[in-house]
Design a protein around this motif. Structure first.
Motif, PDB file in Angstrom:
ATOM      1  N   VAL A 101       0.834  -1.200   0.000  1.00 43.45           N
ATOM      2  CA  VAL A 101       0.000   0.000   0.000  1.00 43.45           C
ATOM      3  C   VAL A 101       0.867   1.248   0.000  1.00 43.45           C
ATOM      4  CG1 VAL A 101      -1.795   1.298   1.230  1.00 43.45           C
ATOM      5  CG2 VAL A 101      -1.874  -1.194   1.183  1.00 43.45           C
ATOM      6  N   THR A 102       1.797   1.336   0.943  1.00 42.44           N
ATOM      7  CA  THR A 102       2.615   2.547   1.061  1.00 42.44           C
ATOM      8  C   THR A 102       4.089   2.316   0.741  1.00 42.44           C
ATOM      9  OG1 THR A 102       3.159   2.261   3.408  1.00 42.44           O
ATOM     10  CG2 THR A 102       1.064   3.322   2.886  1.00 42.44           C
ATOM     11  N   GLN A 103       4.539   1.074   0.732  1.00 43.21           N
ATOM     12  CA  GLN A 103       5.951   0.790   0.465  1.00 43.21           C
ATOM     13  C   GLN A 103       6.107  -0.660   0.054  1.00 43.21           C
ATOM     14  OE1 GLN A 103       7.398   0.994   4.864  1.00 43.21           O
ATOM     15  NE2 GLN A 103       8.650  -0.608   3.918  1.00 43.21           N
ATOM     16  N   ASP A 104       7.253  -0.957  -0.536  1.00 40.99           N
ATOM     17  CA  ASP A 104       7.622  -2.343  -0.775  1.00 40.99           C
ATOM     18  C   ASP A 104       8.082  -2.954   0.547  1.00 40.99           C
ATOM     19  OD1 ASP A 104       7.146  -2.171  -3.509  1.00 40.99           O
ATOM     20  OD2 ASP A 104       9.183  -1.471  -3.923  1.00 40.99           O
ATOM     21  N   PRO A 105       7.919  -4.265   0.706  1.00 36.91           N
ATOM     22  CA  PRO A 105       8.430  -4.883   1.936  1.00 36.91           C
ATOM     23  C   PRO A 105       9.947  -4.728   2.020  1.00 36.91           C
ATOM     24  CG  PRO A 105       7.786  -6.554   0.329  1.00 36.91           C
ATOM     25  CD  PRO A 105       7.306  -5.246  -0.203  1.00 36.91           C
ATOM     26  N   ILE A 106      10.438  -4.713   3.250  1.00 40.42           N
ATOM     27  CA  ILE A 106      11.880  -4.650   3.483  1.00 40.42           C
ATOM     28  C   ILE A 106      12.413  -6.073   3.391  1.00 40.42           C
ATOM     29  CG2 ILE A 106      13.704  -3.892   5.051  1.00 40.42           C
ATOM     30  CD1 ILE A 106      11.598  -2.118   6.426  1.00 40.42           C
ATOM     31  N   LEU A 107      13.129  -6.368   2.336  1.00 42.11           N
ATOM     32  CA  LEU A 107      13.600  -7.724   2.094  1.00 42.11           C
ATOM     33  C   LEU A 107      14.755  -8.073   3.026  1.00 42.11           C
ATOM     34  CD1 LEU A 107      13.523  -7.752  -1.815  1.00 42.11           C
ATOM     35  CD2 LEU A 107      11.785  -8.611  -0.229  1.00 42.11           C
ATOM     36  N   PRO A 108      14.991  -9.368   3.257  1.00 42.20           N
ATOM     37  CA  PRO A 108      16.116  -9.761   4.105  1.00 42.20           C
ATOM     38  C   PRO A 108      17.425  -9.151   3.609  1.00 42.20           C
ATOM     39  CG  PRO A 108      14.701 -11.645   3.681  1.00 42.20           C
ATOM     40  CD  PRO A 108      14.189 -10.532   2.813  1.00 42.20           C
ATOM     41  N   GLY A 109      18.195  -8.625   4.539  1.00 37.65           N
ATOM     42  CA  GLY A 109      19.482  -8.037   4.195  1.00 37.65           C
ATOM     43  C   GLY A 109      19.413  -6.612   3.697  1.00 37.65           C
ATOM     44  N   THR A 110      18.232  -6.011   3.689  1.00 37.32           N
ATOM     45  CA  THR A 110      18.078  -4.629   3.224  1.00 37.32           C
ATOM     46  C   THR A 110      17.470  -3.785   4.343  1.00 37.32           C
ATOM     47  OG1 THR A 110      15.836  -4.875   2.306  1.00 37.32           O
ATOM     48  CG2 THR A 110      17.684  -5.512   0.892  1.00 37.32           C
ATOM     49  N   GLY A 111      17.299  -2.490   4.042  1.00 37.12           N
ATOM     50  CA  GLY A 111      16.738  -1.590   5.038  1.00 37.12           C
ATOM     51  C   GLY A 111      15.823  -0.556   4.413  1.00 37.12           C
ATOM     52  N   PHE A 112      15.167   0.222   5.254  1.00 42.04           N
ATOM     53  CA  PHE A 112      14.273   1.289   4.810  1.00 42.04           C
ATOM     54  C   PHE A 112      14.392   2.439   5.797  1.00 42.04           C
ATOM     55  CE2 PHE A 112      10.294   3.599   4.432  1.00 42.04           C
ATOM     56  CZ  PHE A 112      10.049   3.607   3.064  1.00 42.04           C
ATOM     57  N   ASP A 113      14.498   3.667   5.260  1.00 42.98           N
ATOM     58  CA  ASP A 113      14.613   4.852   6.101  1.00 42.98           C
ATOM     59  C   ASP A 113      13.235   5.458   6.342  1.00 42.98           C
ATOM     60  OD1 ASP A 113      17.317   4.446   6.008  1.00 42.98           O
ATOM     61  OD2 ASP A 113      17.728   6.061   4.579  1.00 42.98           O
ATOM     62  N   TYR A 114      12.834   5.504   7.604  1.00 40.16           N
ATOM     63  CA  TYR A 114      11.587   6.167   7.998  1.00 40.16           C
ATOM     64  C   TYR A 114      11.944   7.557   8.524  1.00 40.16           C
ATOM     65  CZ  TYR A 114       9.271   1.626   7.618  1.00 40.16           C
ATOM     66  OH  TYR A 114       8.764   0.427   7.153  1.00 40.16           O
ATOM     67  N   ASP A 115      11.278   8.581   7.965  1.00 38.32           N
ATOM     68  CA  ASP A 115      11.639   9.957   8.279  1.00 38.32           C
ATOM     69  C   ASP A 115      10.360  10.794   8.270  1.00 38.32           C
ATOM     70  OD1 ASP A 115      12.692  12.511   8.482  1.00 38.32           O
ATOM     71  OD2 ASP A 115      14.359  12.110   7.115  1.00 38.32           O
ATOM     72  N   PHE A 116       9.952  11.294   9.434  1.00 35.21           N
ATOM     73  CA  PHE A 116       8.729  12.087   9.520  1.00 35.21           C
ATOM     74  C   PHE A 116       8.764  12.926  10.792  1.00 35.21           C
ATOM     75  CE2 PHE A 116       7.973   7.682  10.872  1.00 35.21           C
ATOM     76  CZ  PHE A 116       7.565   7.839  12.198  1.00 35.21           C
ATOM     77  N   VAL A 117       7.891  13.924  10.837  1.00 32.28           N
ATOM     78  CA  VAL A 117       7.740  14.766  12.017  1.00 32.28           C
ATOM     79  C   VAL A 117       6.618  14.193  12.881  1.00 32.28           C
ATOM     80  CG1 VAL A 117       7.089  17.071  12.831  1.00 32.28           C
ATOM     81  CG2 VAL A 117       8.646  16.814  10.879  1.00 32.28           C
TER      82      VAL A 117
END
Length: 456
Positions: A101-117
């Protein structure tokens, strides 16, 4: 004497992210999803294999000030995809943490940056939103606290993350996450009750101390019925949102999965006090408070917490939408739509699907409702099933429309009992596709989920 089944686990340190000069990017703090082991069962039993954030069960408690920027990287050290939802935070849709819905899943061995106020003060939490029945049960959750700029005066601010877990005689989590009985009945109910990841939670306090208790129900499906013993106090916030006036905390306090409740309580007992958990067999200590001597006299009732930013609900011009909840054991589905095809109840059950919203099983390509940013919405929800459901809206808070037409307190998760009808209203102020689903996680996995689209 009351049974004591819980003990305190120290929570992780808070983190704050200062604003960075333009063009400068520092390394982000990390929440690492990975395997760990924790001693949950009594001495003499094995420790329990879990999936946790930063090796902590629950994950580290993250504390920020209202208006601060949250910037963390989630790294996946598991062997399965994951993602993190920041439950109750009114943030940009891209940061909501819902795979597909809002992002691709974070696959094994990878990461995702969450950044919000962080716009709202209050008690929130974070948890996996990928294969949630399993990943939340295995430990991928933690508390997220946003402190008011003018917080109430208390002697201690205590977060209590309450949960249950299903473990076998080997002290390991029972891996029956696709259990058809759970999916079609009340959901996955555990056989061990936890507070902050342990079977006992105990605090040392003084008589007449004033405490802020932040309660978070992180269970898969258990509805906690709670009470106070030796504590007298007030409810000051629900699901992070302050009440207009504190309400006396009387009798039973009901907390459905994903709901939060902030209490301010005064310690009134002589030697010990308890947050109680009631079930069919009696009352037990969800958390215990050992009372030492104190000299402060009891204080006046607390004032209301400072309000969060307001998005007024225009009931008179709100867009109406009926929501019919159907299915489950005892009543079932004769047929329903799934991925563009009408299937019989038997065909759906063979796929592990048992619940429908407006005749649709699971999230479809089309939203339940599409509205323009700034419009208000009225959802009339009918629970035509034999079980309760805790319905959660992402991205925005709603209020129940009371029988006299007034609006109740803002919430992001509401409990509907068997056969109950409720009307909810909200201002569609946050653009994007926002999940609307049952937070009995097995019910969501078995079809009780859709989304609302806010355009503009």
């Amino acid at each position: 004497m009351l049974s004591r089944r819980f003990f305190l686990q120290a929570l992780g340190a808070a983190g704050t992210i200062p604003a960075l000069p333009r063009g400068v990017r520092a390394a982000l703090p990390v929440l690492e999803a990975g395997a760990s082991r924790v001693q949950i069962a009594p001495e003499g039993y094995s420790d329990t294999a879990l999936w946790t954030f930063n090796g902590s069960f629950p994950g580290p408690e993250l504390r920020f000030a209202q208006g601060e920027r949250f910037a963390w990287r989630v790294e996946n050290r598991l062997e399965t995809p994951t993602a993190v939802h920041w439950h109750g935070i009114r943030i940009d849709n891209a940061m909501d943490g819902v795979p597909g819905v809002t992002q691709d899943p974070i696959l094994p061995g990878t990461g995702f940056d969450y950044d919000f106020v962080l716009p709202d003060a209050g008690t929130y939490w974070y948890h996996s939103h990928a294969q949630s029945v399993e990943q939340v049960e295995r430990g991928l959750y933690g508390a997220l606290v946003v402190e008011e700029t003018d917080p109430p005066e208390v002697d201690a601010d205590i977060t209590l993350v309450i949960d249950d877990i299903r473990i076998g005689d080997d002290a390991q989590i029972v891996p029956d996450f696709d259990n058809m009985h759970d999916r079609s009945h009340a959901g996955r109910i555990g056989n061990v009750i936890l507070t902050n990841g342990r079977p006992q939670a105990e605090y040392q306090v003084r008589r007449h101390d004033r405490l802020r208790l932040r309660l978070i129900n992180a269970s898969n499906a258990r509805i906690f019925e709670l009470g106070l013993y030796g504590l007298a106090g007030w409810i000051v916030a629900l699901d992070g949102m302050p009440l207009a006036e504190p309400e006396a905390a009387l009798d039973t306090l009901t907390l459905a999965p994903a709901q939060r409740m902030d209490l301010i309580v005064d310690v009134m007992g002589e030697d010990e006090a308890f947050l109680l958990h009631f079930d069919r067999t009696g009352g037990y200590a969800q958390a215990s408070f050992r009372i030492g001597s104190g000299t402060r006299a009891r204080r006046e009732p607390p004032a209301a917490l400072p309000p969060n930013p307001d998005f007024p609900i225009d009931l008179a011009n709100a867009v109406p939408q009926r929501v019919l909840m159907e299915g489950g054991a005892m009543r079932g589905l004769s047929e329903a739509m799934h991925l563009g095809e009408v299937l019989t109840g038997r065909q759906l059950a063979e796929k592990g699907l048992f619940w429908a919203l407006n005749g649709q099983v699971g999230r479809d390509m089309l939203p339940l409702l599409e509205v323009s940013r700034g419009q208000s919405v009225r959802l009339g929800i009918v629970n035509d099933t034999a079980f309760p459901h805790a319905m959660h809206l992402h991205g925005m808070h709603f209020a129940e429309v009371l029988p006299d037409g007034a609006l109740g307190p803002l919430r992001d998760t509401i409990l509907l009992a068997q056969g109950e009808t409720k009307e909810l209203a909200f201002a569609a102020h946050n653009p994007g596709d926002w999940l609307f689903h049952c937070h009995m996680l097995g019910h969501h996995a078995a079809g009780m989920g859709t989304f609302i689209r806010v355009t503009g």
